[in-house]
Motif scaffolding. Sequence first.
Motif, PDB file in Angstrom:
ATOM      1  N   GLY A 169       0.751  -1.518   0.043  1.00  0.00           N
ATOM      2  CA  GLY A 169      -0.019   0.138  -0.292  1.00  0.00           C
ATOM      3  C   GLY A 169       1.021   1.586  -0.430  1.00  0.00           C
ATOM      4  N   PHE A 170       1.744   1.299   1.006  1.00  0.00           N
ATOM      5  CA  PHE A 170       2.955   3.250   1.033  1.00  0.00           C
ATOM      6  C   PHE A 170       3.553   2.775  -0.079  1.00  0.00           C
ATOM      7  N   ALA A 171       4.460   1.669  -0.922  1.00  0.00           N
ATOM      8  CA  ALA A 171       5.153   1.124  -2.191  1.00  0.00           C
ATOM      9  C   ALA A 171       4.075   2.066  -3.115  1.00  0.00           C
ATOM     10  N   ALA A 172       2.927   1.156  -3.406  1.00  0.00           N
ATOM     11  CA  ALA A 172       1.577   1.439  -4.692  1.00  0.00           C
ATOM     12  C   ALA A 172       1.681   2.643  -4.466  1.00  0.00           C
ATOM     13  N   ALA A 173       1.192   3.369  -3.704  1.00  0.00           N
ATOM     14  CA  ALA A 173      -0.217   4.247  -4.150  1.00  0.00           C
ATOM     15  C   ALA A 173       1.160   5.571  -3.848  1.00  0.00           C
ATOM     16  N   SER A 217     -14.814   0.497  -0.223  1.00  0.00           N
ATOM     17  CA  SER A 217     -16.025  -0.075   0.451  1.00  0.00           C
ATOM     18  C   SER A 217     -16.120  -1.594  -0.069  1.00  0.00           C
ATOM     19  N   LEU A 218     -16.509  -2.383  -1.425  1.00  0.00           N
ATOM     20  CA  LEU A 218     -16.985  -2.953  -2.148  1.00  0.00           C
ATOM     21  C   LEU A 218     -16.237  -4.087  -1.539  1.00  0.00           C
ATOM     22  N   ALA A 219     -14.569  -3.951  -1.605  1.00  0.00           N
ATOM     23  CA  ALA A 219     -13.229  -5.357  -1.263  1.00  0.00           C
ATOM     24  C   ALA A 219     -13.677  -5.291   0.289  1.00  0.00           C
ATOM     25  N   GLY A 388      -5.647  10.998  -2.024  1.00  0.00           N
ATOM     26  CA  GLY A 388      -6.821  10.236  -1.988  1.00  0.00           C
ATOM     27  C   GLY A 388      -7.537   9.243  -2.828  1.00  0.00           C
ATOM     28  N   ALA A 389      -7.176  10.007  -4.079  1.00  0.00           N
ATOM     29  CA  ALA A 389      -7.764   8.406  -5.108  1.00  0.00           C
ATOM     30  C   ALA A 389      -5.960   7.722  -5.265  1.00  0.00           C
ATOM     31  N   SER A 390      -5.302   8.356  -5.460  1.00  0.00           N
ATOM     32  CA  SER A 390      -3.820   7.161  -5.654  1.00  0.00           C
ATOM     33  C   SER A 390      -3.825   5.741  -4.316  1.00  0.00           C
ATOM     34  N   ALA A 391      -4.406   6.756  -3.094  1.00  0.00           N
ATOM     35  CA  ALA A 391      -4.672   5.281  -1.821  1.00  0.00           C
ATOM     36  C   ALA A 391      -5.453   4.500  -2.034  1.00  0.00           C
ATOM     37  N   GLU A 392      -6.039   5.247  -2.430  1.00  0.00           N
ATOM     38  CA  GLU A 392      -7.784   4.498  -2.358  1.00  0.00           C
ATOM     39  C   GLU A 392      -7.352   3.260  -4.015  1.00  0.00           C
ATOM     40  N   ILE A 393      -7.045   3.622  -5.415  1.00  0.00           N
ATOM     41  CA  ILE A 393      -7.124   2.664  -6.367  1.00  0.00           C
ATOM     42  C   ILE A 393      -6.282   1.675  -5.520  1.00  0.00           C
ATOM     43  N   ALA A 397      -6.909  -2.038  -5.192  1.00  0.00           N
ATOM     44  CA  ALA A 397      -6.957  -3.586  -6.541  1.00  0.00           C
ATOM     45  C   ALA A 397      -6.266  -4.123  -5.133  1.00  0.00           C
ATOM     46  N   THR A 398      -5.424  -4.161  -4.515  1.00  0.00           N
ATOM     47  CA  THR A 398      -4.597  -4.627  -3.432  1.00  0.00           C
ATOM     48  C   THR A 398      -5.540  -5.858  -3.064  1.00  0.00           C
ATOM     49  N   ILE A 399      -7.042  -5.153  -2.115  1.00  0.00           N
ATOM     50  CA  ILE A 399      -7.490  -6.094  -1.226  1.00  0.00           C
ATOM     51  C   ILE A 399      -8.466  -6.986  -2.240  1.00  0.00           C
ATOM     52  N   GLY A 400      -8.619  -6.121  -3.812  1.00  0.00           N
ATOM     53  CA  GLY A 400      -9.478  -7.460  -4.780  1.00  0.00           C
ATOM     54  C   GLY A 400      -8.698  -8.536  -5.349  1.00  0.00           C
ATOM     55  N   LEU A 401      -7.492  -7.971  -5.131  1.00  0.00           N
ATOM     56  CA  LEU A 401      -6.229  -9.244  -5.081  1.00  0.00           C
ATOM     57  C   LEU A 401      -6.385 -11.012  -4.521  1.00  0.00           C
ATOM     58  N   ALA A 402      -6.282  -9.907  -3.049  1.00  0.00           N
ATOM     59  CA  ALA A 402      -6.280 -10.722  -2.090  1.00  0.00           C
ATOM     60  C   ALA A 402      -7.260 -11.607  -2.075  1.00  0.00           C
TER      61      ALA A 402
END
Length: 465
Positions: A169-173, A217-219, A388-393, A397-402
């Motif tokens: 999360g830190f690096a990708a955002a 929220s969905l993820a 905000g957009a970068s952190a949430e994207i 993606a991370t939670i969806g992959l999980a």
Amino acid sequence: MTDLYEAVRGLDPSRAAVLAVALAIAFGFEVVNGFHDTANAVTTVIYTRTLRATPAVLFSGVCNFLGVLLGGTTIAFSIVHLLPVDLLIDAASKSAVLMVLALLTAGITWNLLTWWFGIPVSSSHTLIGAILGVGLANGVMSGEGLGTGVNWEKAGEVAVALLISPVIGFAAAAALLLVAKRWIPDPKLYAPPPEDPDDRPPWWIRASLMTTCGGVSLAHGSNDGQKGMGLIMLVLIGLLPTGFALDLNTKHGADDARAAAERLKTALQTRGSSAYQPEIDELDAILAKLEGKSSLREVAPDDRIQLRSALFHLDRRLAEFKRLEKPNQAESLDAPRRQLRRATEYVPYWVVVGVALCLGVGTTVGYQRIVTTVAEKIGKSHLTYAQGASAEIVAMATIGLANFVSLPVSTTQVLSSGVAGTMWANKSGVQRATARNIILAWLLTFPCSMLASAWIFVFGRLALG
């Protein structure tokens, strides 16, 4: 809820009271999870003035509700399988119910304590720490030691996912924000929103932020909701074993289980080794119990928990074979194993809807403390549109992959780390005091939840004699 009504008929009052308390605590954990964890998802849309607070949390609550309904159940049993093997085999015991009550009580207590101080911590870490605590306490009190109290292999898989996800999360955002700065050089995107409350971001930014808020929220609903489902199923199996040890609602459940058992038996017989004979004998016993039955409801009530135990034992041994055999040989066991597990690894629809409602309703209350911390206290300046957009994207993606690989991750840690990463990339600076408190809370979550659940379980066991 017909299955619940049928199962509770004739239940003695004391057991019915325990069931009511246990279900209230389990569903209550999901309410707390909603306002503790999901606050992260609405932070960006509120602080960038994309939406006002009330419609933002209602939108997030609906998305959490839908996420639970659409998310499946595989992660539920990833969490459940952290528990001791003897608990999973004999969930219809006082110790089993006490374990679930202990870990849920410890989890709710730690979540409420950190929420009160506005510290975003992981409900996933809290829950898993509590599971490990009761598992270790059970192993010690049973005289079996620390090594048998927890499924350490599954715990290792979960721990890796939880530890790596905030780093990602830190690096990708941070990387995404730097890329955006290079390709979308609009200064307004990288500065804190103006003080004027009527000043709104451009329509395309608002659309992006609403999309990412809904996606997170969905993820979150699909990932975290399943953890509550698994624990509620343990409560139901523990207190109402004849009604919930097997999936009684699938019309041809016994036919499907028998077909899977026959395929497994054939696959083991073709190996031509006597090493597999105990498993073949176990399959013969399972087939005998299913003979002539179409639905698992036709299995005698007294035989249901025994059949569930036999299926669980068999699946664990087949999992060992998969690790020892060559990949192409082990593949022949995968499909029938999955099909056979459906007889025991299921969640009634009313449980799914109940968890979805609790998580959705929880999202709409009590969110302010965590929102304020994430938006105002992590960085030295307020959150920008691009941050905000970068952190949430990245969180989405991370939670969806999980979810795709059936591993539990923490929405709180991924998104909070993402916000911190964008603050670093934007050279906004990070408030050390807040960062220190968050990191300290993260480090203490595992040991505190473990100790709390272990002590609750120990005192409960002593009280029950």
